[in-house]
Motif scaffolding. Sequence first.
Motif, PDB file in Angstrom:
ATOM      1  N   ALA A 146       0.819  -1.206   0.000  1.00  0.00           N
ATOM      2  CA  ALA A 146       0.000   0.000   0.000  1.00  0.00           C
ATOM      3  C   ALA A 146       0.850   1.252   0.000  1.00  0.00           C
ATOM      4  O   ALA A 146       1.920   1.301   0.613  1.00  0.00           O
ATOM      5  CB  ALA A 146      -0.915  -0.006   1.224  1.00  0.00           C
ATOM      6  N   ARG A 147       0.345   2.268  -0.708  1.00  0.00           N
ATOM      7  CA  ARG A 147       1.033   3.548  -0.818  1.00  0.00           C
ATOM      8  C   ARG A 147      -0.007   4.661  -0.820  1.00  0.00           C
ATOM      9  O   ARG A 147      -1.168   4.441  -1.162  1.00  0.00           O
ATOM     10  CB  ARG A 147       1.860   3.614  -2.101  1.00  0.00           C
ATOM     11  N   LEU A 148       0.430   5.840  -0.450  1.00  0.00           N
ATOM     12  CA  LEU A 148      -0.465   6.990  -0.435  1.00  0.00           C
ATOM     13  C   LEU A 148      -0.302   7.790  -1.718  1.00  0.00           C
ATOM     14  O   LEU A 148       0.811   8.144  -2.097  1.00  0.00           O
ATOM     15  CB  LEU A 148      -0.155   7.878   0.775  1.00  0.00           C
ATOM     16  N   GLY A 149      -1.413   8.051  -2.386  1.00  0.00           N
ATOM     17  CA  GLY A 149      -1.368   8.847  -3.606  1.00  0.00           C
ATOM     18  C   GLY A 149      -2.312   8.305  -4.660  1.00  0.00           C
ATOM     19  O   GLY A 149      -2.697   7.134  -4.633  1.00  0.00           O
ATOM     20  N   PRO A 150      -2.729   9.138  -5.592  1.00  0.00           N
ATOM     21  CA  PRO A 150      -3.688   8.733  -6.618  1.00  0.00           C
ATOM     22  C   PRO A 150      -3.059   7.854  -7.686  1.00  0.00           C
ATOM     23  O   PRO A 150      -1.844   7.837  -7.876  1.00  0.00           O
ATOM     24  CB  PRO A 150      -4.142  10.070  -7.209  1.00  0.00           C
ATOM     25  N   VAL A 151      -3.914   7.127  -8.380  1.00  0.00           N
ATOM     26  CA  VAL A 151      -3.533   6.332  -9.546  1.00  0.00           C
ATOM     27  C   VAL A 151      -4.161   7.001 -10.767  1.00  0.00           C
ATOM     28  O   VAL A 151      -5.371   7.281 -10.752  1.00  0.00           O
ATOM     29  CB  VAL A 151      -4.028   4.880  -9.429  1.00  0.00           C
ATOM     30  N   PRO A 152      -3.401   7.290 -11.818  1.00  0.00           N
ATOM     31  CA  PRO A 152      -3.987   7.919 -13.005  1.00  0.00           C
ATOM     32  C   PRO A 152      -5.179   7.124 -13.528  1.00  0.00           C
ATOM     33  O   PRO A 152      -5.090   5.913 -13.713  1.00  0.00           O
ATOM     34  CB  PRO A 152      -2.834   7.921 -14.008  1.00  0.00           C
ATOM     35  N   GLY A 153      -6.295   7.804 -13.714  1.00  0.00           N
ATOM     36  CA  GLY A 153      -7.486   7.160 -14.244  1.00  0.00           C
ATOM     37  C   GLY A 153      -8.375   6.536 -13.209  1.00  0.00           C
ATOM     38  O   GLY A 153      -9.357   5.869 -13.546  1.00  0.00           O
TER      39      GLY A 153
END
Length: 271
Positions: A146-153
């Motif tokens: 898990a990571r913090l931040g958006p995924v394109p799309g």
Amino acid sequence: MTARVRGDGGPSPADAGGVRLLVDDDTEKVSGRDPAREVLTSLLLLHRVAADAGPAVVRVFSPEPTVAFSRRESLHPRFSEAAAVACAAGYLPIVRPAGGRAVVLDADWLVIDVIHPERDRGADAEIFRARGEQFVGLARRWGVDARLGPVPGEYCPGDWSVNAGGRVKLVGTAQRVVRGARLFTASLPLRVTPGARRLLDRVNGILDLPWDPVTAGSLADETAVTEAVVRADVTAFFAGVDARRVRLHDLIADAAEALAALSGDRIVTSS
């Protein structure tokens, strides 16, 4: 003052020391529950905490089939069409109290609400970051990269989404602030069924919301952790072991009438 939250998955001193109420939904195992009641309960509790200045309230529940729209989306010229598509699929269209974009929710999801009193408004972005990092810590405990931040799309895009491996969105978060209290809510898919994925694709298309369906991830795709473990972990983390369990009608005597009034105020919108 806003409670401080740590980003390493461990409880913060403020969270660990504060008294919390864990709201049990005594209808969760009953078929034919009211999805509108489930969503609007969050708003009702937010105003209750604001009026009483505490204690903090936590809810962890799996919703009935719901498409949760934002107020902005409800103003889209084709919103009624999107709502009709949701209804045809057996999902109730609701304009939710927190922000974000359209999300398709059902019994394969967990919704976590954390509502706490707030005398002075805290920094929204910092709370998003800190709470997001807490979910990152929990997901890593379950074996997810898990990571913090958006995924394109991604659906319902946000700077503070929790993703798995930078590939798929795993947890979406939103907030609603009123004078005296803050609602932080997170939606966590245990599974995303093909039907729910198709519905989200149709709704996003109608509302001109670009997204890539492959970015909709779930815990089942990433780890073998059981639903029971996930529920226990998020409840223990956000409510604490000393939380007092209460039922909504015991906490708010006129809850039924208040929920009906909120529904009549067009917070819930159906086709």
